[in-house]
Every structure is written in structure tokens, then in C-alpha cells.
Design a protein around this motif. Structure first.
Motif, short mmCIF file in Angstrom:
data_model
loop_
_atom_site.label_atom_id
_atom_site.label_comp_id
_atom_site.label_asym_id
_atom_site.label_seq_id
_atom_site.Cartn_x
_atom_site.Cartn_y
_atom_site.Cartn_z
N GLU A 14 2.70 -11.69 11.94
CA GLU A 14 2.80 -10.22 11.96
C GLU A 14 1.93 -9.57 10.86
OE1 GLU A 14 7.03 -9.34 11.90
OE2 GLU A 14 7.12 -9.60 14.07
N THR A 15 0.67 -9.90 10.94
CA THR A 15 -0.32 -9.34 10.00
C THR A 15 -0.67 -7.91 10.39
OG1 THR A 15 -1.24 -11.55 9.69
CG2 THR A 15 -2.64 -9.68 9.05
N ASN A 16 -0.78 -7.04 9.40
CA ASN A 16 -1.29 -5.69 9.65
C ASN A 16 -2.81 -5.75 9.76
OD1 ASN A 16 1.22 -4.42 9.55
ND2 ASN A 16 1.07 -4.03 7.35
N THR A 17 -3.30 -5.43 10.93
CA THR A 17 -4.74 -5.30 11.16
C THR A 17 -5.07 -3.82 11.26
OG1 THR A 17 -4.89 -7.42 12.33
CG2 THR A 17 -6.61 -5.80 12.79
N TYR A 18 -6.09 -3.40 10.55
CA TYR A 18 -6.45 -1.98 10.52
C TYR A 18 -7.81 -1.77 11.18
CZ TYR A 18 -2.66 -1.80 7.14
OH TYR A 18 -1.44 -1.92 6.51
N ILE A 19 -7.87 -0.76 12.03
CA ILE A 19 -9.13 -0.35 12.64
C ILE A 19 -9.50 1.00 12.05
CG2 ILE A 19 -10.35 0.17 14.79
CD1 ILE A 19 -8.20 -1.48 16.26
N LEU A 20 -10.64 1.07 11.37
CA LEU A 20 -11.12 2.31 10.76
C LEU A 20 -12.23 2.84 11.64
CD1 LEU A 20 -9.83 0.61 8.39
CD2 LEU A 20 -11.36 1.83 6.88
N HIS A 58 -6.88 -16.45 4.27
CA HIS A 58 -5.79 -17.13 4.97
C HIS A 58 -5.91 -16.86 6.46
CE1 HIS A 58 -3.02 -17.52 1.19
NE2 HIS A 58 -3.85 -18.54 1.31
N ILE A 59 -5.59 -17.87 7.27
CA ILE A 59 -5.89 -17.80 8.69
C ILE A 59 -5.21 -16.62 9.39
CG2 ILE A 59 -4.05 -19.39 9.40
CD1 ILE A 59 -7.67 -19.10 10.85
N ASP A 60 -4.06 -16.18 8.86
CA ASP A 60 -3.39 -15.04 9.51
C ASP A 60 -4.12 -13.72 9.26
OD1 ASP A 60 -2.43 -15.48 6.82
OD2 ASP A 60 -0.91 -13.95 7.15
N HIS A 61 -5.16 -13.75 8.43
CA HIS A 61 -5.97 -12.55 8.18
C HIS A 61 -7.39 -12.66 8.73
CE1 HIS A 61 -3.21 -10.35 5.36
NE2 HIS A 61 -2.64 -11.55 5.42
N LEU A 180 -7.39 1.80 -11.92
CA LEU A 180 -8.51 2.36 -11.17
C LEU A 180 -8.13 3.53 -10.26
CD1 LEU A 180 -10.33 -0.92 -10.02
CD2 LEU A 180 -11.11 0.70 -11.76
N LEU A 181 -6.88 3.53 -9.75
CA LEU A 181 -6.52 4.45 -8.67
C LEU A 181 -5.42 5.42 -9.07
CD1 LEU A 181 -6.52 1.86 -5.73
CD2 LEU A 181 -8.38 3.38 -6.42
N PRO A 182 -5.41 6.62 -8.52
CA PRO A 182 -4.37 7.60 -8.85
C PRO A 182 -3.02 7.23 -8.23
CG PRO A 182 -5.86 8.49 -7.19
CD PRO A 182 -6.46 7.19 -7.64
N PRO A 183 -1.92 7.76 -8.79
CA PRO A 183 -0.59 7.38 -8.33
C PRO A 183 -0.30 7.70 -6.87
CG PRO A 183 -0.46 8.51 -10.44
CD PRO A 183 -1.87 8.65 -9.97
N ASP A 184 -0.93 8.76 -6.34
CA ASP A 184 -0.63 9.15 -4.95
C ASP A 184 -1.42 8.35 -3.93
OD1 ASP A 184 -3.14 10.19 -5.43
OD2 ASP A 184 -2.72 12.17 -4.59
N THR A 185 -2.14 7.30 -4.37
CA THR A 185 -2.92 6.48 -3.45
C THR A 185 -2.02 5.82 -2.41
OG1 THR A 185 -4.60 6.03 -5.14
CG2 THR A 185 -4.50 4.51 -3.27
N LEU A 186 -2.40 5.97 -1.15
CA LEU A 186 -1.68 5.33 -0.05
C LEU A 186 -2.01 3.84 -0.04
CD1 LEU A 186 0.05 5.62 2.59
CD2 LEU A 186 -2.15 5.96 3.79
N VAL A 187 -0.97 3.00 0.00
CA VAL A 187 -1.14 1.55 0.04
C VAL A 187 -0.91 1.07 1.46
CG1 VAL A 187 -0.20 -0.66 -0.75
CG2 VAL A 187 -0.45 1.23 -2.37
N LEU A 188 -1.94 0.48 2.06
CA LEU A 188 -1.83 -0.12 3.39
C LEU A 188 -1.90 -1.63 3.21
CD1 LEU A 188 -4.08 2.33 5.47
CD2 LEU A 188 -1.60 2.35 5.16
N PRO A 189 -0.74 -2.32 3.24
CA PRO A 189 -0.69 -3.74 2.90
C PRO A 189 -0.96 -4.66 4.09
CG PRO A 189 1.52 -2.92 3.24
CD PRO A 189 0.58 -1.75 3.46
N GLY A 190 -1.08 -5.94 3.79
CA GLY A 190 -1.34 -6.94 4.82
C GLY A 190 -0.15 -7.25 5.69
N HIS A 191 1.05 -6.92 5.24
CA HIS A 191 2.27 -7.12 6.02
C HIS A 191 3.25 -6.01 5.66
CE1 HIS A 191 1.04 -11.28 7.11
NE2 HIS A 191 0.57 -11.32 5.86
N GLY A 192 4.07 -5.59 6.60
CA GLY A 192 5.12 -4.63 6.31
C GLY A 192 4.65 -3.19 6.28
N PRO A 193 5.55 -2.27 5.87
CA PRO A 193 5.26 -0.85 5.95
C PRO A 193 4.32 -0.37 4.84
CG PRO A 193 7.41 -1.18 4.97
CD PRO A 193 6.93 -2.54 5.41
#
Length: 215
Positions: A14-20, A58-61, A180-193
Motif C-alpha cells: 500500500e505505497t502512496n504513488t503520486y502523479i504530478l 525499496h521495491i515497493d517504491h 529547510l521548510l516552513p511549519p505549514d508545509t504539506l507532508v505527502l508520505p510514502g505510506h498512510g495519510p
């Protein structure tokens, strides 16, 4: 203008894959946990895949990398993760998961501060070792968003009990990200919400440990 970001949950882990998707319809795929069919790319608004990027090997990514390369995409990753890839292939077989075709050598080396552009989408690489030696977070330039792979999750962090992993390095990588990043930066992780840096600073004990060591 921020790109359209579409999240797919892919593969047995259940890897998060992102399409930009850029304004021109060209797109970048991050961390494909399986082969992404062309229909799903089109549904996301992607007319052509220019780049497939991996936060780590890692192979799941990276299970869908070669599939996307056959569509003409260039592969971006940190080549120092090849041993992590080989280990994850062995681990997948132990878990009863038949791994797909592993990716070849990267076309685009993701060294620290490397930049990848697809249309009006620009990402900057931040080397964040710990989960793997070559682990790399990808920052959306001008977009207050970071793709953290398996460095940082909502409420947790990536495992560091694999060969080549390092908990102390992971804490250093977390500290660097917060520098490096401001506190309101949105985190899009490899797994989960998804989450934000501010939320994790308040509630994630691993982030709190990392930042406490900094003071």
C-alpha cells in the motif's frame, strides 16, 4: 501555480504513488508501487509521463519504474540505494511477494539539491538518509509541499532495522527538513495519510526527539 497532485495506493504494501500533472499535461510519477496503467494516468490528467522519481529504491517504491520507462519516462533516483534494492527484493520473496522487474540504473541522479522540472512543475531533492543510505525527500519548489517517502509519516517514521539503515541519520534528516521548510508545509508520505510539519512537531515523538537533540 501548484500542479495537480493525484495519489494512488499501489502494490501489496500500500505505497502512496503520486502523479504530478503540469499545466501542459506532462507529468511526473513519484514512487510507483506497481505498474501504473496508461488509463489511470489519463484519468489523472497525465498526457505524457516525462519522469518517474523514487524517494528510495525499496521495491515497493520502484516496482512500476520499468513499466513507466517503457512509456518514455526518465528514471530519477539516488544510485547509492542499489544495495537497499537488492535487500528488498530478497525480503519480498521471503514475504511471499513475487517482485516485478527491478529498475535499471537511474537516468537522472538525485544528488542533494538536484532539480527536476516537468513543464511548470519543479522539484528539488533533499538527501535524507536513515531509512536507506540514498533516501531523498522531494520538495515542490514554491508549493509548500514535500514528498517524504519513508522518512516521515503521520505519527511515525520509516524503519531503521534494515542493512544500511541508521536511526541517528534519520533523526539528522528530520532536523534538516525542519530547518529547510516552513511549519505549514504539506507532508505527502510514502505510506498512510498526509500531514504537515507543524502537526508532526506537535504529535510525533520521533520528530520531537529529533528536534530536542538539536537544542
Amino acid at each position: 501555480m501548484k500542479p495537480r497532485i493525484v495519489r494512488l495506493v499501489t502494490g501489496p504494501l500500500e505505497t502512496n504513488t503520486y502523479i504530478l500533472v503540469s499545466g501542459s499535461g506532462d507529468c511526473m510519477v513519484i514512487d510507483p508501487g506497481e505498474c501504473i496503467p496508461e488509463e489511470r494516468l489519463r484519468e489523472a490528467g497525465c498526457q505524457r509521463v516525462e519522469v518517474v522519481a523514487a524517494t528510495h529504491m525499496h521495491i515497493d517504491h520502484v516496482a512500476g519504474v520499468e513499466c513507466l520507462r517503457r512509456l518514455g519516462a526518465a528514471y530519477a533516483a539516488n544510485a547509492s540505494d542499489r544495495p537497499a534494492l537488492e535487500y528488498s527484493l530478497r525480503l519480498a520473496r521471503i514475504w511471499g511477494i513475487e517482485p516485478p522487474e527491478p529498475p535499471g540504473e537511474p537516468d537522472i541522479p538525485l544528488h542533494d539539491q538536484a532539480r527536476i522540472r516537468v513543464g511548470d512543475v519543479l522539484l528539488e531533492a533533499v538527501h535524507t538518509p536513515g531509512h536507506t543510505p540514498g533516501h531523498t525527500a522531494l520538495v515542490l519548489v514554491g508549493g509548500s509541499t514535500v514528498f517524504t517517502g519513508d522518512l516521515l509519516f503521520a505519527g511515525s517514521v520509516g524503519r531503521t532495522d534494515f542493512p544500511g539503515s541508521s536511526y541517528s541519520q534519520l533523526l539528522q534528516s528530520l532536523r534538516r527538513l525542519y530547518t529547510l521548510l516552513p511549519p505549514d508545509t504539506l507532508v505527502l508520505p510514502g505510506h498512510g495519510p498526509e500531514t504537515t510539519l507543524a502537526r508532526e512537531k506537535q504529535a510525533n515523538p520521533f520528530v520531537q526527539e529529533a528536534l530536542a537533540h538539536h537544542s
